[in-house]
Design an enzyme around this catalytic site. Structure first.
Site, PDB file in Angstrom:
ATOM      1  N   ASP A  25      -3.217   2.408  -5.995  1.00 43.92           N
ATOM      2  CA  ASP A  25      -1.904   2.195  -5.178  1.00 43.92           C
ATOM      3  C   ASP A  25      -1.802   1.211  -4.104  1.00 43.92           C
ATOM      4  O   ASP A  25      -1.122   1.137  -3.075  1.00 43.92           O
ATOM      5  CB  ASP A  25      -1.625   3.585  -4.363  1.00 43.92           C
ATOM      6  CG  ASP A  25      -2.617   3.549  -3.200  1.00 43.92           C
ATOM      7  OD1 ASP A  25      -3.866   3.088  -3.306  1.00 43.92           O
ATOM      8  OD2 ASP A  25      -2.304   4.198  -2.146  1.00 43.92           O
ATOM      9  N   GLU A  26      -2.561   0.216  -4.843  1.00 46.07           N
ATOM     10  CA  GLU A  26      -2.650  -1.056  -3.651  1.00 46.07           C
ATOM     11  C   GLU A  26      -2.774  -2.275  -4.027  1.00 46.07           C
ATOM     12  O   GLU A  26      -3.300  -2.486  -5.217  1.00 46.07           O
ATOM     13  CB  GLU A  26      -4.026  -0.718  -2.561  1.00 46.07           C
ATOM     14  CG  GLU A  26      -3.977  -1.553  -1.411  1.00 46.07           C
ATOM     15  CD  GLU A  26      -5.392  -1.353  -0.726  1.00 46.07           C
ATOM     16  OE1 GLU A  26      -5.763  -0.021  -0.798  1.00 46.07           O
ATOM     17  OE2 GLU A  26      -6.031  -2.028  -0.278  1.00 46.07           O
ATOM     18  N   ASP A  82       0.845  -1.184   0.074  1.00 47.55           N
ATOM     19  CA  ASP A  82      -0.049   0.060   0.181  1.00 47.55           C
ATOM     20  C   ASP A  82       1.042   1.366  -0.176  1.00 47.55           C
ATOM     21  O   ASP A  82       1.868   1.499   0.941  1.00 47.55           O
ATOM     22  CB  ASP A  82      -0.986   0.053   1.318  1.00 47.55           C
ATOM     23  CG  ASP A  82      -2.058   1.012   1.188  1.00 47.55           C
ATOM     24  OD1 ASP A  82      -2.041   1.854   0.223  1.00 47.55           O
ATOM     25  OD2 ASP A  82      -2.529   1.264   2.187  1.00 47.55           O
TER      26      ASP A  82
END
Ligand code: MG
Length: 392
Positions: free
Chosen positions: A106-107, A12
């Site tokens: 973003d993960e 993350d």
């Protein structure tokens, strides 16, 4: 028979949008930055860590964040920079295992069980991956290492930013038990409050509660699910795209987002990522489905069939945006979740393009290739170029 142990990473990025802006604009480093629109109904997309000290956080109304931190600098969502950085992050992740499941821009979850022989154990891989992201992109990621997805996600959140948290199988219960109920996915604030009134405050409390009682409150199926999680069990596989019948992306917001333009911005990023995944797997999609959920969990889906299968981001965006705008202009309601799925997949090489194919097609293909190449760069500082303005 017990399943063989798995090694799962949850990666993350830390305050991703704010970190990108602070990286690219050195004058903003060390200062409180709020990413988002500045209108009366705007919501904070990301607060930099300097702004979080004042109590600002993502999904908070911008007006409220400004009251908490009047000196904060407000910056609009840097769409193109996010798309480039996201592609770069995923390009790096894919060098450690083909089993990468994107959760948002973003993960991601990674199953590195099979990577050990070449690259070292899961913790070594987590360390390498963090340092590669830092040296290549000048951004930090927090990584959780655990035997399953639920625990890996929980772990990545425990030591943010720039964290590396390992939950070894023998420490699962010691880590889980003191945590509040809200750490279990699907247990919302209202449910936590109700449980807390009857003495179930922590995951440990939940684990001690008789199954029968939980069944009365939640229904047998959901109760069993909660008990498994409270015991740190989760056998969901990391779902990469290799066998997929569809490729999709969705995002849940912390609050209902009232600004249609902000929702649309997220939809565009999702199209970018879905397009990249289609191209990576050499498939084209003929159906695009947009999913919208409201705060009360009512969910609608709207699908569009394309004239021919495509793997172009621009085609996905064109179709997805049309669906969204039609819905938004007729019956907009604040949005809790937005998602897009590409389905009816066929090998891209078999698609026959009609004589009347889009004359812009080659240009769009070139742009996709540029971004895909950036994603594939390894160990080099990739430089993004701004694409044509695709916001209308
Ligand atoms: Mg993040």
């Amino acid at each position: 028979v017990a399943a063989p142990p798995r090694h799962i990473l949850h990666v993350d990025m830390d305050a991703f949008f704010a970190a990108i802006v602070q990286r690219d604009r050195p004058e903003l480093r060390g200062r409180p930055v709020l990413i988002g629109g500045d209108g009366p109904r705007s919501v904070v997309s990301t607060a930099s860590y300097e702004a979080r000290v004042f109590g600002c956080h993502s999904a908070m109304p911008m007006a409220q964040a400004k009251r908490l931190c009047p000196q904060a600098i407000i910056v609009g969502v840097p769409g193109e920079a996010i798309r480039v950085a996201s592609a770069q992050v995923f390009g790096i992740l894919e060098h450690y295992t083909p089993m990468v499941q994107p959760v948002s821009v973003d993960e991601a979850y990674l199953d590195v069980t099979g990577s050990a022989r070449l690259l070292g154990d899961a913790v070594t891989i987590a360390r390498k991956l963090k340092s590669e992201i830092l040296t290549t992109l000048h951004l930090t990621a927090s990584v959780g290492v655990a035997p399953n997805k639920f625990l890996a996600k929980l772990a990545s959140d425990l030591n943010k930013p720039d964290g590396l948290t390992v939950i070894e199988p023998q420490r699962v219960q010691a880590i889980l038990d003191p945590l509040p109920m809200g750490k279990i996915p699907g247990v919302g604030p209202a449910q936590s409050a109700r449980l807390s009134k009857i003495g179930v405050k922590t995951i440990g409390d939940l684990r001690q509660t008789p199954r029968q009682l939980l069944g009365q409150w939640f229904g047998a199926e959901h109760a069993d699910h909660l008990i498994r999680l409270a015991n740190g069990q989760d056998d969901h596989p990391v779902a990469d795209d290799r066998e997929a019948k569809s490729i999709g992306q969705e995002q849940t917001f912390g609050v209902d987002v009232e600004d249609a333009h902000e929702v649309r911005g997220v939809l565009l990023q999702q199209c970018e990522q879905v397009g990249r995944r289609l191209r990576k797997h050499g498939v084209a999609a003929q159906t695009v489905t947009v999913k919208i959920r409201y705060g009360d969990f009512e969910t609608i889906t709207r699908a569009a069939t394309l004239p021919e299968p495509t793997d172009l981001t621009d085609d996905l965006w064109h179709a997805g945006r049309a669906i969204f705008d039609r819905w938004a202009s007729a019956s907009f309601r604040p949005v809790r979740l937005i998602g897009i799925t590409a389905s009816k997949l066929t090998p891209a090489g078999q698609v026959q393009h009609s004589l009347f194919a889009d004359p812009q097609r080659e240009k769009k293909q070139a742009l996709d290739r540029t971004l895909d190449t950036i994603a594939g760069k390894f160990g080099k500082r990739a430089i993004g170029r701004a694409g044509p303005d695709r916001k209308s």
